[in-house]
Design a protein around this motif. Structure first.
Motif, short mmCIF file in Angstrom:
data_model
loop_
_atom_site.label_atom_id
_atom_site.label_comp_id
_atom_site.label_asym_id
_atom_site.label_seq_id
_atom_site.Cartn_x
_atom_site.Cartn_y
_atom_site.Cartn_z
N UNK A 1 0.85 -1.19 0.00
CA UNK A 1 0.00 0.00 0.00
C UNK A 1 0.88 1.24 0.00
N UNK A 2 0.92 1.93 -1.13
CA UNK A 2 1.80 3.09 -1.29
C UNK A 2 1.19 4.36 -0.70
N UNK A 3 -0.13 4.54 -0.87
CA UNK A 3 -0.77 5.77 -0.40
C UNK A 3 -2.28 5.59 -0.31
N UNK A 4 -2.90 6.42 0.49
CA UNK A 4 -4.36 6.46 0.60
C UNK A 4 -4.76 7.82 1.18
N UNK A 5 -5.93 8.30 0.79
CA UNK A 5 -6.41 9.55 1.37
C UNK A 5 -7.21 9.32 2.66
N UNK A 6 -7.31 8.07 3.11
CA UNK A 6 -8.00 7.75 4.36
C UNK A 6 -6.97 7.74 5.49
N UNK A 7 -7.07 8.66 6.44
CA UNK A 7 -6.08 8.68 7.53
C UNK A 7 -6.28 7.51 8.48
N UNK A 8 -5.22 7.18 9.19
CA UNK A 8 -5.28 6.10 10.18
C UNK A 8 -5.29 6.73 11.57
N UNK A 9 -6.34 7.51 11.82
CA UNK A 9 -6.43 8.26 13.08
C UNK A 9 -7.72 7.93 13.84
N UNK A 10 -8.15 6.66 13.76
CA UNK A 10 -9.36 6.24 14.46
C UNK A 10 -9.25 6.51 15.96
N UNK A 11 -8.07 6.26 16.52
CA UNK A 11 -7.77 6.47 17.94
C UNK A 11 -6.31 6.87 18.03
N UNK A 12 -5.82 7.29 19.20
CA UNK A 12 -4.40 7.62 19.31
C UNK A 12 -3.53 6.38 19.07
N UNK A 13 -2.33 6.61 18.53
CA UNK A 13 -1.39 5.52 18.33
C UNK A 13 -0.92 5.00 19.69
N UNK A 14 -0.68 3.69 19.78
CA UNK A 14 -0.21 3.10 21.02
C UNK A 14 1.16 3.66 21.38
N UNK A 15 1.35 3.98 22.65
CA UNK A 15 2.62 4.50 23.14
C UNK A 15 3.17 3.60 24.23
N UNK A 16 4.44 3.22 24.15
CA UNK A 16 5.05 2.28 25.11
C UNK A 16 5.08 2.85 26.52
N UNK A 17 5.18 4.18 26.65
CA UNK A 17 5.28 4.77 27.98
C UNK A 17 3.96 5.28 28.54
N UNK A 18 2.87 5.03 27.86
CA UNK A 18 1.55 5.51 28.30
C UNK A 18 0.85 4.41 29.08
N UNK A 19 0.19 4.80 30.19
CA UNK A 19 -0.59 3.84 30.98
C UNK A 19 -2.05 3.94 30.54
N UNK A 20 -2.62 2.79 30.16
CA UNK A 20 -3.98 2.76 29.64
C UNK A 20 -4.93 2.10 30.64
N UNK A 21 -6.11 2.68 30.75
CA UNK A 21 -7.15 2.12 31.61
C UNK A 21 -7.96 1.10 30.82
N UNK A 22 -8.72 0.28 31.54
CA UNK A 22 -9.61 -0.67 30.87
C UNK A 22 -10.58 0.10 29.96
N UNK A 23 -10.74 -0.38 28.74
CA UNK A 23 -11.65 0.25 27.79
C UNK A 23 -10.99 1.27 26.88
N UNK A 24 -9.75 1.67 27.17
CA UNK A 24 -9.06 2.63 26.31
C UNK A 24 -8.74 1.98 24.97
N UNK A 25 -8.85 2.74 23.90
CA UNK A 25 -8.60 2.19 22.56
C UNK A 25 -7.41 2.91 21.92
#
Length: 198
Positions: free
Chosen positions: A14-38
């Protein structure tokens, strides 16, 4: 009877698309997520199944101890091998794909659109196929009254025959109204499997 043997679309293809991949924030290794976070990771949407979820990569959580994969992101829903979900875009949805092998058919399923354009360009920059399939019709229309009052019919599924050589660039443009939807895009080789009998 004929079938299309599908070839998967990979992130490398997949070279390109005009559909962004921003449904939710990108996963971060240093972020603490609560139950239900996407979050978005590995072209999928993941939901945390536990509180205090820190440093657990969703794509590496094979046992599902920390994350549950909800499905593909909006951009990748058109290639997730599930016809029920749809990639949703504005007036147009575009994809540019480098063909990994020689193919000859593209199938579109669960469309909510007015037209589909398929353009194939060789690595040398020569366009070898450029065709637009209209998906809107007023059938049957036999009289002026029917022309004025018959509802438009939209074709939800279409198969396009095109030369698709390995290494070429396939540009797909799906055009609709204010909102355009694509359920699934399958590209592959048209293969005969036998003759249907009564």
């Amino acid at each position: 009877m004929r079938i299309i043997l599908p070839t998967p679309v990979t992130p490398a293809a997949l070279l390109a698309s005009n559909i962004p991949e921003d449904d939710h924030p990108a996963w971060g290794a240093g972020v603490t997520y609560a139950r239900g976070a996407r979050v978005v990771a590995d072209h999928g949407v993941w939901e945390s199944v536990a509180d205090g979820n820190t440093g657990h990569d969703p794509a590496a959580d094979a046992l599902g101890s920390w994350w549950l994969r909800i499905g593909a992101t909006n951009r990748w829903r058109a290639f997730d091998e599930r016809i029920g979900g749809q990639t949703v875009g504005g007036p147009t949805i575009t994809y540019s794909i480098r063909l990994p092998r020689t193919l000859n058919r593209i199938a579109f399923f669960n469309l909510d659109a007015a037209s589909v354009r398929v353009k194939v360009t060789t690595p040398a920059g020569v366009t070898i196929h450029d065709r637009t399939e209209g998906l809107v019709a007023r059938d049957p229309v036999g009289t002026f009254w029917e022309y004025v009052f018959t509802e438009f019919a939209f074709t939800p599924n279409v198969i396009v025959a095109a030369p698709l050589p390995a290494g070429a660039t396939l540009d797909i443009t799906v055009t609709g109204g204010a909102v355009t939807r694509v359920g699934e895009i399958v590209m592959g080789r048209d293969t005969p499997v036998g003759t249907t009998v009564a």
